[in-house]
Scaffold this active site. Structure first.
Site: not given
Ligand code: BGC
Length: 766
Positions: A229
């Site tokens: 993530d």
């Molecule tokens: C989120 C993800 C997301 C990523 C990119 C993170 O903060 O938890 O679900 O895909 O950011 O935006």
């Protein structure tokens, strides 16, 4: 194009290989031009494309895209084909925008209704979440675009999401939390997964060998790659060793260098890096080769699909006196700011720029033939009760035949990044509903919210339609359902509790500052409410229709099955009303007598069927071993115990009028080795050892009885024998060690016991 990836890797320098293990910037992977490796683009997800026009430039604008209903809504459709179609549309938009991987679906389990991201997640039930997730993945990937199933794993709250350590026992982790990821990986072959920010049982998900290697790569055979993530990396080299291939986004050259240095210092086997690169290249090329320059999708068709999906997702919770569907001739008071300015998507990384936006008010005006007047009812930005707005709304409602109130949760109440602390709607919405309903008995409430809410006003409203966050066409879809152009067919993919105190994780959510303990174990969602015999506000699987259905018959093709076989269960359901409609037939399995603690019933099949008035359908389900199995923590695998299982079917988890039985015969062994503490009942269930266990048990019962009789006689109290009889009923749950010494009646020595154990292991080939 077929390429020899291994050959290519052998030509790459150590630095080039390490460079592939982190992104180029926020949204792209690095190219290695010298050997012809391209860069690919990945972006959010899950239910619409959030792509910056220039992925390398953080200041560039988000391009317009179709905003489909978010996960909570999509799951309420229980419609595999629909989810797959939405996936296909997402895939097409990716092709048009030159995006190679869309970040989603998000399949985390809704452990508590408070989780701020529940609007993105599918369900409290792992089978449903897994099925929905798998369809989403198949839909997108059929277009040659990759998915990233997230957030792996046990990421069920936003509170302290970067640092919280989820403490969850192995059985619960596997049966509930990992199960949701299984379908997307094993059935749909998701090309990538995104690991979660949190720790699970002491290790960050980004370096959790159990999750990334044991389960994902070895047990499920995942052949793609895992990315972090955004910013979820802890120690880079440890992560790589544990099975994490890609760090996102790019955070400077240091961590790539750490990989290089670890290899040079002999701390990291270069083969680990090579395998990671192989996995990365497999997906990079697959998606790169599938690009279609100049691809154009039909924006109108996607909007129409978003509208169809939003209508399919709506759940009719209440419809007293059949107030719905509305008669177009009725005069209407449409009330609530959301009717004009829809709340249709959630906050955070999934927030997209919709290609179009349908508000409900104009759509209702289009559909109605009678007068439609509007009152705002509440302010959009705060929670304060505005007496003037309410008075206007009440007066308007009283002057019309029906009032339709649009209410729910404003964006400030729920979002990625924080959890809710209560289940309340804004006081201004609740007060509005109460007062309007008091003035107008024909009051319909249409809800826009990403997660369950308390409904203290429920008795006052005649009809309630749960619209979730229905995406860019939620307004027109609401009109479709309100006027009966679409007969509602959604069912809740999560329980709506009466209160927060009633929820399963109430005592353990969101945990302390370091850890959250999943103390409710397997009893998540309806598993808990059923076990506690608690009546929620609306149960899992619940939803009404404008027609009615009767569950007429259940048939099984066998009464006895080995766990290597499967059983066919056929349920007959009939549309007994006067409108065409769709019913979601749900099948649950209830273990009748299990040696381990099990939830009273678990969803193992569902099918959505479309029926004309009077028409009936036979819906056939095939249940194999997994439908009866629990996760056995001794063999670290699924095990279906020998025993009777009830198979029940019906319109919701709380209403299962049809029931059949099957006896399942296990062919497996529920332990790795026979030990002195292996239980008689376990051996009794295995054909090769059953006779031995029967005899050994009877011998020691006999021995004990003789002793008991002596006791009873010496004490002159014959009733003691009743006590012995009672104790003996439980004998089968004693371990083999009870054969030796006093408990065994004194005939078996420790040496005999060792011998018996050796022989049993030999017999079973262990
Ligand atoms: C989120 C993800 C997301 C990523 C990119 C993170 O903060 O938890 O679900 O895909 O950011 O935006």
């Amino acid at each position: 194009m077929s390429r020899n990836i291994k050959e290519l890797i052998s030509q790459m320098t150590l630095e080039e290989k390490a460079s592939l293990c982190s992104g180029l910037n926020m949204w792209q992977t690095k190219a290695v031009e010298r050997v012809g490796i391209p860069s690919i683009v990945m972006t959010d997800g899950p239910h619409g494309l959030r792509k910056q026009a220039n992925p390398g430039d953080m200041s560039s604008k988000t391009v317009p895209a179709t905003c489909f209903p978010s996960g909570a809504g999509l799951a309420s459709s229980w419609d595999r084909e629909l989810i797959r179609e939405v996936g296909g549309a997402l895939g097409e938009e990716c092709l048009a925008e030159d995006v190679q991987i869309i970040l989603g679906p998000a399949v985390n389990i809704k452990r508590s209704p408070l989780c701020g991201r529940n609007f993105e997640y599918f369900s409290e039930d792992p089978y449903l979440a897994s099925e929905m997730g798998a369809q989403h993945v198949m839909g997108v990937q059929a277009k040659g675009v990759g998915t990233s199933v997230k957030h792996f794993a046990a990421n069920n709250q936003e509170t302290l999401r970067n640092s919280i350590n989820t403490i969850v026992d192995e059985r619960t982790l596997n049966e509930i939390y990992l199960r949701a990821f299984e379908g997307p990986v094993t059935e749909a072959d998701a090309w990538t997964l995104m690991c979660a920010y949190n720790l699970v049982n002491g290790d960050f998900c980004s370096e959790n060998e159990y999750l990334l290697t044991e389960v994902l790569k070895k047990r499920w055979g995942h052949s793609g790659f895992v990315m972090t993530d955004w910013g979820a990396i802890n120690e880079r080299v440890k992560g790589l060793q544990a099975g994490l291939e890609l760090e996102m986004p790019y955070a400077g050259p240091e961590r790539d260098r750490m990989i290089v240095e670890a290899v040079q210092a002999g701390e990291l086997d270069e083969r680990v890096l090579d395998e990671a690169v192989e996995r990365l290249l497999g997906v990079i090329w697959k998606t790169f080769d599938a690009r279609q320059e100049g691809y154009v999708y039909d924006r109108e068709a996607h909007h129409a699909l978003a509208r169809q999906a939003a209508a399919e997702c709506m759940v009719l919770l209440k419809n007293e006196g059949r107030l719905l569907p509305l008669d177009p001739k009725q005069s209407l008071a449409v009330i609530g700011a959301f009717a004009d300015k829809p709340r249709y998507q959630g906050g955070g990384s999934s927030h997209i720029s919709p290609s179009r936006l349908d508000a409900a008010l104009p759509a209702i005006r289009d559909a109605a033939e009678g007068e439609v007047a509007f009152a705002q009812g509440y302010g959009l930005t705060d929670d304060v009760i505005d007496e003037k707005l309410i008075a206007e709304a009440v007066a308007l409602a009283a002057s019309k035949e029906v009032a339709v109130i649009f209410a729910g949760l404003p964006e400030s109440f729920e979002s990625e990044g924080f959890d809710r602390t209560h289940l309340h709607m804004p006081a201004s919405h609740c007060e509005l509903i109460r007062r309007v309903a008091a003035a107008q008995p024909n009051t319909v409430v249409v809800l826009s919210n990403g997660a369950p809410i308390a409904m203290p006003w429920l008795d006052a409203a005649a009809a309630v339609l749960e619209g979730y966050l229905g995406g860019q066409a939620s307004g027109s879809a609401a009109a479709d359902v309100l006027f009966g152009r679409v007969n509602p067919s959604g069912k809740l993919a999560e329980t709506f509790p009466v209160s927060l105190e009633q929820t399963p994780a109430y005592l353990n959510f969101p945990g302390g500052k370091n850890e959250v303990f999943y103390g409710e174990g397997l009893f998540v969602g309806y598993r808990y409410y059923e076990a506690k015999k608690e009546k929620p506000l609306f149960p899992f699987g619940y939803g009404l229709s404008y027609t009615t259905f009767a569950y007429e018959k259940i048939e099984v093709d066998k009464a006895l099955m080995k766990d290597t076989e499967s059983i066919q269960v056929t349920v007959t359901v009939r549309n007994t009303g006067s409108r065409a409609g769709k019913e979601i037939v749900q099948l649950y399995v209830k273990p009748v007598d299990s040696s381990v603690v099990r939830p009273p019933k678990e969803l193992k099949g569902f099918e959505k069927v479309s029926l004309q008035p009077g028409e009936s359908a036979k819906v056939t389900f095939t249940l194999g071993k997994r439908a009866f199995a629990y996760f056995n923590t001794d063999i670290h695998d699924w095990f279906a115990e020998t025993g009777i299982y009830e198979i029940v079917a019906g319109p919701s988890s709380a209403d299962t009028p049809l029931s059949a039985e099957v006896k399942v015969i296990s062919t497996g062994i529920p332990f790795r080795k026979v030990t002195r503490n292996t239980k008689f009942y376990e051996l009794l269930a295995i054909p090769e050892t059953a006779d031995f266990a029967e005899k050994a048990m009877n011998d020691s019962v006999e021995g004990l009885k003789q002793m008991g009789a002596m006791f009873a006689e010496s004490m002159g109290d014959g009733s003691l024998m009743l006590l012995f009889d009672e104790i003996m009923k439980w004998k089968k749950y004693d371990g083999l060690r009870s054969m030796a010494g006093l408990m065994g009646g004194g005939k078996t020595t420790e040496a005999d016991l060792d011998q018996v154990i050796r022989e049993l292991n030999e017999t079973l080939g262990l």
